[in-house]
Enzyme design. Sequence first.
Site, PDB file in Angstrom:
ATOM      1  N   GLY A  33       0.670  -0.874  -0.131  1.00  0.00           N
ATOM      2  CA  GLY A  33      -0.274   0.315   0.328  1.00  0.00           C
ATOM      3  C   GLY A  33       0.854   1.115   0.252  1.00  0.00           C
ATOM      4  N   ASN A  34       0.049   2.577  -0.099  1.00  0.00           N
ATOM      5  CA  ASN A  34       1.347   3.912   0.245  1.00  0.00           C
ATOM      6  C   ASN A  34       0.278   4.397   1.292  1.00  0.00           C
ATOM      7  OD1 ASN A  34      -0.860   5.536  -0.572  1.00  0.00           O
ATOM      8  ND2 ASN A  34      -1.240   3.903  -2.847  1.00  0.00           N
ATOM      9  N   ARG A  35       0.999   5.333   1.517  1.00  0.00           N
ATOM     10  CA  ARG A  35       0.945   6.083   2.890  1.00  0.00           C
ATOM     11  C   ARG A  35      -0.997   7.779   2.249  1.00  0.00           C
ATOM     12  NH1 ARG A  35       5.791   8.970   4.690  1.00  0.00           N
ATOM     13  NH2 ARG A  35       4.563  10.171   5.920  1.00  0.00           N
TER      14      ARG A  35
END
Length: 231
Positions: A33-35
């Site tokens: 995932g990413n932030r």
Amino acid sequence: LGASAASDEFARTSFLISAGGTHERLDPVRFLGNRSSGRQGVALAAEAAARGGDVTLLAANVAADVLAELPSSVTVVPVTSAEDLHREVMARLDRLDCLIMAAAVADYRPATSESAKMKKQGDAGLTLELVQNPDILKAAVEHKRPGQTIVGFAAETGDEHASALEHGLAKARSKGADLLAINQVGEASGFGDVPNHVVLVRPDGTRVAEGSGTKRETASVVLDAIATLRG
Ligand code: CTP
Ligand code: CA
């Protein structure tokens, strides 16, 4: 700058806005995932609704407290992965007037996703094979019909090859979206609740607007530019 008061500027205009960051499944309990928090997409949705737009938000893993900022008139459709988001955008493309791709879409996903939780294999490391996700913005631009407005977001950093703005201008040309919002990401800008600096460019590199401020103020600058384009 400021969030505009309720208006009918975008009456009878349907918006599809993506927000958040996609999760790419590895196994039942793990993902890549990413932030991205989804705050920029949520601010765009709230601002478009305040100006009378008919707004659907495709929310990729956006936390409930962030979604709570939305007025009840906004339809929220949760999505998980880039492939989910691709499917939901394509299914709605015919019916929308304005697409804003504010989500951080994972460029890659694991080539295989396991049905059972992955187990460690001895004391060896692990190499993951990734495959590229569809470019949703590019696909939408390719299928665009007259009267539609398509907007992308690009968070860029400068490097040894070019400045953040130069990278953004190259991306605006290659994506072909009506507008690309170039967000200069530094140590203290772009992620989290700190001021953004955004430059809006056309595919030919023309700069049409620029602004700094909160995500809601950025949303207001983007929607002003959309209103101008749509005449
Ligand atoms: N985007 C998309 N589908 C993808 C990747 C990105 O629709 N698979 C959209 C994003 O939502 C954003 C825009 O494209 O609106 C720019 O995303 P960005 O990651 O900056 O561009 P990329 O083409 O993925 O280029 P890079 O190699 O710099 O990541
Ligand atoms: Ca990318």
